[in-house]
Design a protein around this motif. Structure first.
Motif, mmCIF file in Angstrom:
data_model
loop_
_atom_site.group_PDB
_atom_site.id
_atom_site.type_symbol
_atom_site.label_atom_id
_atom_site.label_comp_id
_atom_site.label_asym_id
_atom_site.label_seq_id
_atom_site.Cartn_x
_atom_site.Cartn_y
_atom_site.Cartn_z
ATOM 1 N N ASN A 40 16.748 -51.439 19.018
ATOM 2 C CA ASN A 40 16.037 -50.156 19.063
ATOM 3 C C ASN A 40 16.333 -49.339 17.819
ATOM 4 O OD1 ASN A 40 18.047 -47.714 19.900
ATOM 5 N ND2 ASN A 40 18.756 -49.645 20.783
ATOM 6 N N TYR A 41 15.440 -48.426 17.510
ATOM 7 C CA TYR A 41 15.493 -47.696 16.243
ATOM 8 C C TYR A 41 16.711 -46.780 16.134
ATOM 9 C CZ TYR A 41 13.888 -45.083 12.175
ATOM 10 O OH TYR A 41 13.784 -44.511 10.923
ATOM 11 N N ALA A 42 17.046 -46.078 17.201
ATOM 12 C CA ALA A 42 18.130 -45.104 17.152
ATOM 13 C C ALA A 42 19.450 -45.749 16.737
ATOM 14 C CB ALA A 42 18.284 -44.424 18.510
ATOM 15 N N GLY A 48 12.248 -52.226 17.306
ATOM 16 C CA GLY A 48 12.351 -53.205 18.377
ATOM 17 C C GLY A 48 11.871 -52.674 19.712
ATOM 18 N N THR A 49 12.156 -53.421 20.764
ATOM 19 C CA THR A 49 11.620 -53.107 22.097
ATOM 20 C C THR A 49 12.635 -52.445 23.029
ATOM 21 O OG1 THR A 49 12.220 -55.333 22.822
ATOM 22 C CG2 THR A 49 9.975 -55.018 22.003
ATOM 23 N N GLY A 50 13.872 -52.293 22.568
ATOM 24 C CA GLY A 50 14.885 -51.677 23.418
ATOM 25 C C GLY A 50 15.371 -52.556 24.552
ATOM 26 N N VAL A 51 15.200 -53.868 24.429
ATOM 27 C CA VAL A 51 15.630 -54.786 25.487
ATOM 28 C C VAL A 51 17.146 -54.721 25.678
ATOM 29 C CG1 VAL A 51 15.887 -57.227 26.087
ATOM 30 C CG2 VAL A 51 13.676 -56.363 25.331
ATOM 31 N N GLU A 52 17.896 -54.810 24.586
ATOM 32 C CA GLU A 52 19.358 -54.794 24.704
ATOM 33 C C GLU A 52 19.842 -53.464 25.267
ATOM 34 O OE1 GLU A 52 20.941 -57.372 24.572
ATOM 35 O OE2 GLU A 52 19.733 -58.742 23.376
ATOM 36 N N SER A 499 4.115 -46.541 29.030
ATOM 37 C CA SER A 499 5.436 -46.396 28.408
ATOM 38 C C SER A 499 5.445 -46.798 26.943
ATOM 39 C CB SER A 499 6.463 -47.235 29.172
ATOM 40 O OG SER A 499 6.117 -48.621 29.126
ATOM 41 N N ALA A 500 4.297 -47.238 26.414
ATOM 42 C CA ALA A 500 4.219 -47.600 24.988
ATOM 43 C C ALA A 500 4.549 -46.380 24.136
ATOM 44 C CB ALA A 500 2.830 -48.121 24.657
ATOM 45 N N THR A 501 5.251 -46.606 23.022
ATOM 46 C CA THR A 501 5.757 -45.493 22.222
ATOM 47 C C THR A 501 5.182 -45.488 20.811
ATOM 48 O OG1 THR A 501 7.667 -46.820 21.559
ATOM 49 C CG2 THR A 501 7.919 -45.444 23.508
ATOM 50 N N PRO A 502 5.115 -44.295 20.179
ATOM 51 C CA PRO A 502 4.686 -44.228 18.778
ATOM 52 C C PRO A 502 5.722 -44.899 17.872
ATOM 53 C CG PRO A 502 4.683 -42.058 19.839
ATOM 54 C CD PRO A 502 5.441 -42.990 20.741
ATOM 55 N N LEU A 503 5.399 -45.027 16.594
ATOM 56 C CA LEU A 503 6.377 -45.578 15.654
ATOM 57 C C LEU A 503 7.599 -44.664 15.641
ATOM 58 C CD1 LEU A 503 4.051 -46.624 12.693
ATOM 59 C CD2 LEU A 503 5.049 -48.074 14.452
ATOM 60 N N PRO A 504 8.795 -45.217 15.836
ATOM 61 C CA PRO A 504 9.987 -44.390 16.075
ATOM 62 C C PRO A 504 10.501 -43.617 14.865
ATOM 63 C CG PRO A 504 10.563 -46.708 16.001
ATOM 64 C CD PRO A 504 9.081 -46.643 15.986
ATOM 65 N N ASP A 505 10.004 -43.921 13.665
ATOM 66 C CA ASP A 505 10.461 -43.167 12.495
ATOM 67 C C ASP A 505 9.589 -41.945 12.224
ATOM 68 O OD1 ASP A 505 8.166 -44.383 11.626
ATOM 69 O OD2 ASP A 505 9.002 -45.036 9.697
ATOM 70 N N GLY A 506 8.651 -41.673 13.128
ATOM 71 C CA GLY A 506 7.793 -40.502 12.968
ATOM 72 C C GLY A 506 6.536 -40.750 12.165
ATOM 73 N N THR A 507 6.370 -41.982 11.680
ATOM 74 C CA THR A 507 5.163 -42.307 10.925
ATOM 75 C C THR A 507 3.934 -42.209 11.822
ATOM 76 O OG1 THR A 507 6.348 -43.814 9.469
ATOM 77 C CG2 THR A 507 3.971 -44.118 9.617
ATOM 78 N N THR A 508 2.890 -41.559 11.324
ATOM 79 C CA THR A 508 1.640 -41.488 12.099
ATOM 80 C C THR A 508 0.549 -42.341 11.484
ATOM 81 O OG1 THR A 508 0.982 -39.496 10.873
ATOM 82 C CG2 THR A 508 2.121 -39.179 12.982
#
Length: 566
Positions: A40-42, A48-52, A499-508
């Motif tokens: 995951n990005y954070a 990624g998908t945040g599976v871990e 639950s789909a999310t935008p690009l996590p770095d804020g890119t639009t």
């Protein structure tokens, strides 16, 4: 849908053949973790998908249910160390006794079924593309369709479309093939110079980058090959891997070039399988060899979903309580509508909850057969996950089959998810090759440099494509089902989409696939406008269950109060 390294070689090679005297920067991008699609990005700075994260924060200590996922593909390495423990085993079939114990029409279908197989054990490895098959079918019917068909008819419009896909591209392939032969010659010269300098037979980008010499020929070869490696976006790629895929691409291109001068393609299917390809009711054909010699694609796809987790070897799949059923129906070339329709039905009839379909084509002459199978899966509550395609095209404008739009114009299937490919952020945000579509692509998922299982002796490797993105979504769907097994296919799709999310770095805005620099809002590339997110999907499913529990408690309380008053 194959890896796109060969296309990167081609693109990079064409640029370099005209610009070897320039002095571009050859800095390599940051190394992307091999399991980036699970991260995951954070924490890891990748999309990624945040599976871990889900396993660590949401699922620890919770019980799960086993989920059966069918993979309709090219085959699977049943002996692979990371897959053999997750293979579906038909509980009603006695292996190797030559008897159809469960009486489903398929003898000894222990791990699935091979709809490309013959009774003598052989399998169809290569088949022509659907456009070519249809082109020669129409041509054989009418001789000269341009003069025989009514110019206002749907059939003539179809014929024109086929000509655009077969006749003209075949001529273009001749030109491209000649160009690629020149590129191959350049690659061989560079390979000879570099291997001679390094005194070793293989190398990667890092090894190339370390070369410093006064020999100008070696330095030119270094720059040429570094640009090729850079265009693939894969830091761990070796030259031998890249060369192998380019040669495979060249072989395919040669076939297309030769097709311009040939008659209808040779039909190997009739000799090997012997079914009536035009009769959907002739369905008990094939054999039980789901492995065979041609299972790279299916093995890689299966590993993304289900490679055994935490066993200390290879890779971790997305779901730790899953079984893979292999339904072999995808040759090197376009799959047949009949095989796809029967493969879906086989998966549904044998208990699959999710079906992964990492294949596609531009023509579907028997779409009604596939539509009927999709409707059957919908009735049985099975989710179908399909790759969007690797042409950098808008699926709202270009046909991509199979799809959820029924030929009879009835209501669209709501158990169907079409998936585009995204990158890690370090190797691009949206895959340049990915198809997209605000009306016809549902969601994006990791599909660049995905490391997974490959056949032939417990091997692993990276591949890119919407073929890799689809099993990421199928794996996440199966993971949600493992902890919420009572979800319907429609509810499961809702959860994944919502639950789909935008690009996590804020890119639009991102570069529009298929273009060098056209910018487009990421949200416009798909219906959901986002990336699949396992962590958020599980949270949403949990909240829906909690809400359901509250409603059930209120109902029970109301009933008790009514009884007391009565």
């Amino acid at each position: 849908m194959k890896s796109n390294r060969a296309m990167a070689v081609m693109a990079g090679g064409i640029v370099l053949m005209t610009a070897l005297t320039t002095n571009p920067s050859y800095a390599q991008s940051s190394v992307t973790p091999r399991n980036w699609h699970l991260l995951n990005y954070a924490k890891d700075s990748v999309f990624g998908t945040g599976v871990e994260k889900a396993y660590t924060e949401l699922l620890k200590g919770r019980k799960s249910s086993p989920i059966l996922v069918a993979v309709i593909d090219s085959g699977i390495d049943t002996l692979h160390e990371d897959l053999k423990s997750v293979l579906w085993v038909n509980p009603k079939e006695i292996p190797g006794n030559g008897i159809d114990d469960d009486k489903n029409g398929y003898v000894d279908d222990v791990h699935g079924w091979n709809f490309l197989g013959g009774k003598d054990g052989r399998s169809v490895k290569e088949d022509s593309d659907e456009a070519t098959r249809e082109y020669y079918r129409i041509k054989s019917l009418y001789g000269n369709p341009d003069s025989a068909l009514d110019k206002q008819s749907k059939e003539y419009s179809y014929w024109q479309k086929l000509q655009g896909k077969v006749a003209r591209p075949s001529g273009e392939s001749k030109v491209t093939y000649k160009t690629m032969l020149k590129l191959q010659e350049s690659l061989r010269k560079c390979e000879t110079l570099i291997t001679g300098y390094l005194h070793q037979n293989d190398f990667n980008a890092a090894k190339l980058d370390s070369i410093q010499t006064a020999d100008q020929d070696v330095m030119v070869a270094k720059k040429f090959l570094l640009r090729i490696f850079e265009n693939t976006g894969e830091a761990n790629l070796t030259y031998s891997e890249l060369k192998s895929e380019f040669e495979e691409y060249l072989t395919d291109l040669k076939k297309k070039a030769e097709q311009a001068d040939n008659d209808a393609p040779v039909d190997k299917r009739t000799d090997i399988i012997g079914d009536n390809v035009n009769d959907i009711n002739d369905k008990y054909y094939g054999n039980n060899d789901v492995m065979g010699q041609f299972g790279f694609h299916g093995t890689h796809v299966s590993g993304i979903i289900a490679a055994e987790r935490n066993n200390g070897v290879g890779v971790d799949g997305i779901n730790n309580n899953v079984r893979i059923m292999m339904v072999k129906a995808v040759p090197d070339g376009d799959e047949r509508d009949k095989d796809v329709a029967l493969a879906i039905r086989y998966a549904v009839d044998n208990g699959a909850r999710v079906v992964n379909m990492s294949f596609g084509k531009g023509f579907s002459p028997h779409k009604e057969w596939v539509d009927a199978a999709v409707k059957y899966a919908e009735e049985k509550g099975v989710l179908l996950v399909h790759a969007a395609g690797n042409d950098g095209s808008d699926n709202d404008e270009v046909d991509n089959f199979p799809n959820p739009d029924f030929a009879d114009h009835s209501e669209r299937a709501n158990n169907y998810i079409t998936v585009g490919a995204s990158g890690s952020g370090k190797n691009g945000k949206v895959a340049s090759f990915s198809n997209y579509g605000k009306k016809n692509v549902d969601i994006f998922a990791p599909g660049v440099q995905i490391y997974s299982t490959v056949p032939g002796g417990n091997k692993y490797g990276s591949a890119s494509g919407t073929s890799m993105a689809a099993p990421v979504v199928a794996g996440v769907a199966a993971l949600v089902l493992s902890y919420h097994p009572n979800l319907t296919a429609q509810q499961l799709k809702y959860i994944l989409m919502k639950s789909a999310t935008p690009l996590p770095d804020g890119t639009t805005e991102v570069t529009k696939p298929g273009t060098p620099d056209v910018k487009i809002p990421f949200a416009e590339l798909s219906i959901s406008g986002g990336l699949v997110n396992a962590y958020e999907a599980l949270k949403l499913a949990d909240s829906m269950d909690a809400h359901k529990d509250v409603k059930e408690k209120k109902k029970k309380k109301a009933k008790l109060e009514a009884v007391k008053k009565g």
